[in-house]
Design an enzyme around this catalytic site. Structure first.
Site, short mmCIF file in Angstrom:
data_model
loop_
_atom_site.label_atom_id
_atom_site.label_comp_id
_atom_site.label_asym_id
_atom_site.label_seq_id
_atom_site.Cartn_x
_atom_site.Cartn_y
_atom_site.Cartn_z
CB THR A 1 -17.00 6.85 1.70
OG1 THR A 1 -17.22 5.87 2.72
CG2 THR A 1 -17.92 8.03 1.91
CB SER A 2 -19.17 1.78 0.39
OG SER A 2 -18.35 1.40 1.47
CG HIS B 1 -10.01 4.49 8.86
ND1 HIS B 1 -10.88 4.14 7.84
CD2 HIS B 1 -10.78 4.63 9.96
CE1 HIS B 1 -12.11 4.08 8.32
NE2 HIS B 1 -12.09 4.38 9.59
NE ARG C 1 -2.79 -1.58 -0.71
CZ ARG C 1 -2.48 -2.81 -1.16
NH1 ARG C 1 -2.38 -3.82 -0.35
NH2 ARG C 1 -2.30 -3.03 -2.44
P1 OAD Z 1 -15.12 1.40 -0.20
O1 OAD Z 1 -14.25 0.57 -1.08
O2 OAD Z 1 -16.00 0.72 0.77
O3 OAD Z 1 -16.05 2.34 -1.10
C1 OAD Z 1 -15.50 3.05 -2.18
C2 OAD Z 1 -16.54 3.95 -2.76
O4 OAD Z 1 -15.93 4.73 -3.78
C3 OAD Z 1 -17.73 3.22 -3.41
O5 OAD Z 1 -18.96 3.81 -3.00
C4 OAD Z 1 -17.46 3.43 -4.91
O6 OAD Z 1 -18.67 3.49 -5.67
C5 OAD Z 1 -16.78 4.78 -4.90
N1 OAD Z 1 -15.96 5.08 -6.08
C6 OAD Z 1 -15.31 4.24 -6.93
N2 OAD Z 1 -14.65 4.92 -7.88
C7 OAD Z 1 -14.88 6.24 -7.65
C8 OAD Z 1 -14.45 7.46 -8.28
N3 OAD Z 1 -13.66 7.46 -9.36
N4 OAD Z 1 -14.88 8.64 -7.76
C9 OAD Z 1 -15.68 8.66 -6.64
N5 OAD Z 1 -16.11 7.55 -6.02
C10 OAD Z 1 -15.71 6.35 -6.51
O7 OAD Z 1 -14.14 2.46 0.52
P2 OAD Z 1 -14.39 3.30 1.84
O8 OAD Z 1 -15.81 3.68 2.01
O9 OAD Z 1 -13.36 4.38 1.85
O10 OAD Z 1 -10.68 1.01 6.50
O11 OAD Z 1 -14.01 2.25 2.95
C11 OAD Z 1 -14.01 2.62 4.27
C12 OAD Z 1 -12.97 1.88 5.05
O12 OAD Z 1 -13.11 0.48 4.82
C13 OAD Z 1 -11.54 2.16 4.61
O13 OAD Z 1 -11.00 3.32 5.19
C14 OAD Z 1 -10.81 0.94 5.05
C15 OAD Z 1 -11.80 -0.11 4.62
O14 OAD Z 1 -11.78 -1.30 5.27
C16 OAD Z 1 -9.73 0.28 7.11
O15 OAD Z 1 -8.95 -0.44 6.53
C17 OAD Z 1 -9.73 0.46 8.60
#
Ligand code: OAD
Length: 230
Positions: free
Chosen positions: A172-173, A106, A58
């Site tokens: 973010t999802s 995080h 990473r």
């Molecule tokens: P996710 O992988 O859960 O969600 C990613 C989001 O980004 C989804 O809603 C996608 O649709 C969206 N996405 C994809 N491509 C995109 C783009 N080009 N522009 C805008 N959005 C886009 O990631 P997070 O919500 O960040 O934590 O996940 C939260 C946490 O879960 C992370 O910080 C990590 C993970 O486990 C830890 O590791 C503690």
């Protein structure tokens, strides 16, 4: 007159167009790795080497990535607003795009942390290896908040969110708490914008405009409109 405050909550999606993989999309990191193996204290106890290999990769990816139009658009908001970026991301792309007030919920991949004293945090641009020690002679770990660990920055972030005049969510999802719960700290009348090509369920949120676009397209549009209003 004092500046309006914008709080931006970001997740992995904003860095997707910089080449950093998200977690839960179809090609996401959690397709190939088990959270409990690489992102939990239990996984670290079982097999620290596996955890280090995962985060060393990473870190290399982040060092090779560059901020994209989405990060840069957020940084531009500082021309006219008081901006706080609350990110779930461990990369430093917001900072490299020019954002000056970034809260990392995080952790940060370019830092390492002692395993006996959480306050001992070091800059770290290379790999962390088994045998790399802190000044108190204990193994170093990545400075990452794992599942089942407390999120020390959440209270500071919640306070900032509660003071927002405008709130923006991007990439973010909204599946991971407590980060996702920050939405509950925004005043209901505050205008909110969400940018995500795959808009998560926010039907419970009032006053929200969802833009089903990638960050690099949706964010410059919102930012341009907001800067014009001032
Ligand atoms: P996710 O992988 O859960 O969600 C990613 C989001 O980004 C989804 O809603 C996608 O649709 C969206 N996405 C994809 N491509 C995109 C783009 N080009 N522009 C805008 N959005 C886009 O990631 P997070 O919500 O960040 O934590 O996940 C939260 C946490 O879960 C992370 O910080 C990590 C993970 O486990 C830890 O590791 C503690």
């Amino acid at each position: 007159m004092s500046r309006k405050k914008i709080v931006v909550l970001t997740g992995a999606g904003i860095s997707a167009e910089s080449g950093l993989r998200t977690f839960r999309d179809s090609d996401g990191l959690w397709e190939e790795h088990r959270i409990e193996d690489v992102a939990s204290p239990e996984g670290w106890k079982r097999n620290p080497e596996l955890v280090l290999v995962f985060y060393n990769q990473r870190r290399r990816d982040v060092l090779n990535a560059k901020p994209n139009k989405g990060h840069k658009a957020i940084a531009l908001l500082e021309e006219k607003f008081d901006v706080v970026v609350v990110t779930q991301n461990i990369d430093n792309l917001h900072e490299r795009a020019g954002s000056t007030n970034v809260i990392h919920l995080h952790g940060e991949i370019l830092k390492s942390q002692s395993t006996v004293d959480a306050k001992l945090i070091y800059e770290c641009e290379g790999d962390i290896l088994i045998g790399d020690k802190c000044e108190k002679n204990s193994q170093l770990r990545p400075f990452i908040v794992w599942f089942n660990e407390a999120v020390p920055m959440i209270e500071i972030a919640a306070k900032e969110v509660s003071l927002a005049d405008i709130f923006i969510i991007v990439g973010t999802s909204l599946q991971v708490y407590p980060a996702a719960g920050l939405i509950n700290y925004i005043h209901p009348t505050v205008p909110k914008f969400l940018v995500d090509p795959n808009v998560p369920d926010v039907s419970y949120v009032r006053n929200i405009t969802c833009i089903a676009k990638k960050g690099s397209e949706g964010l410059p549009q919102i930012v341009e409109a907001l800067l014009k209003q001032v």
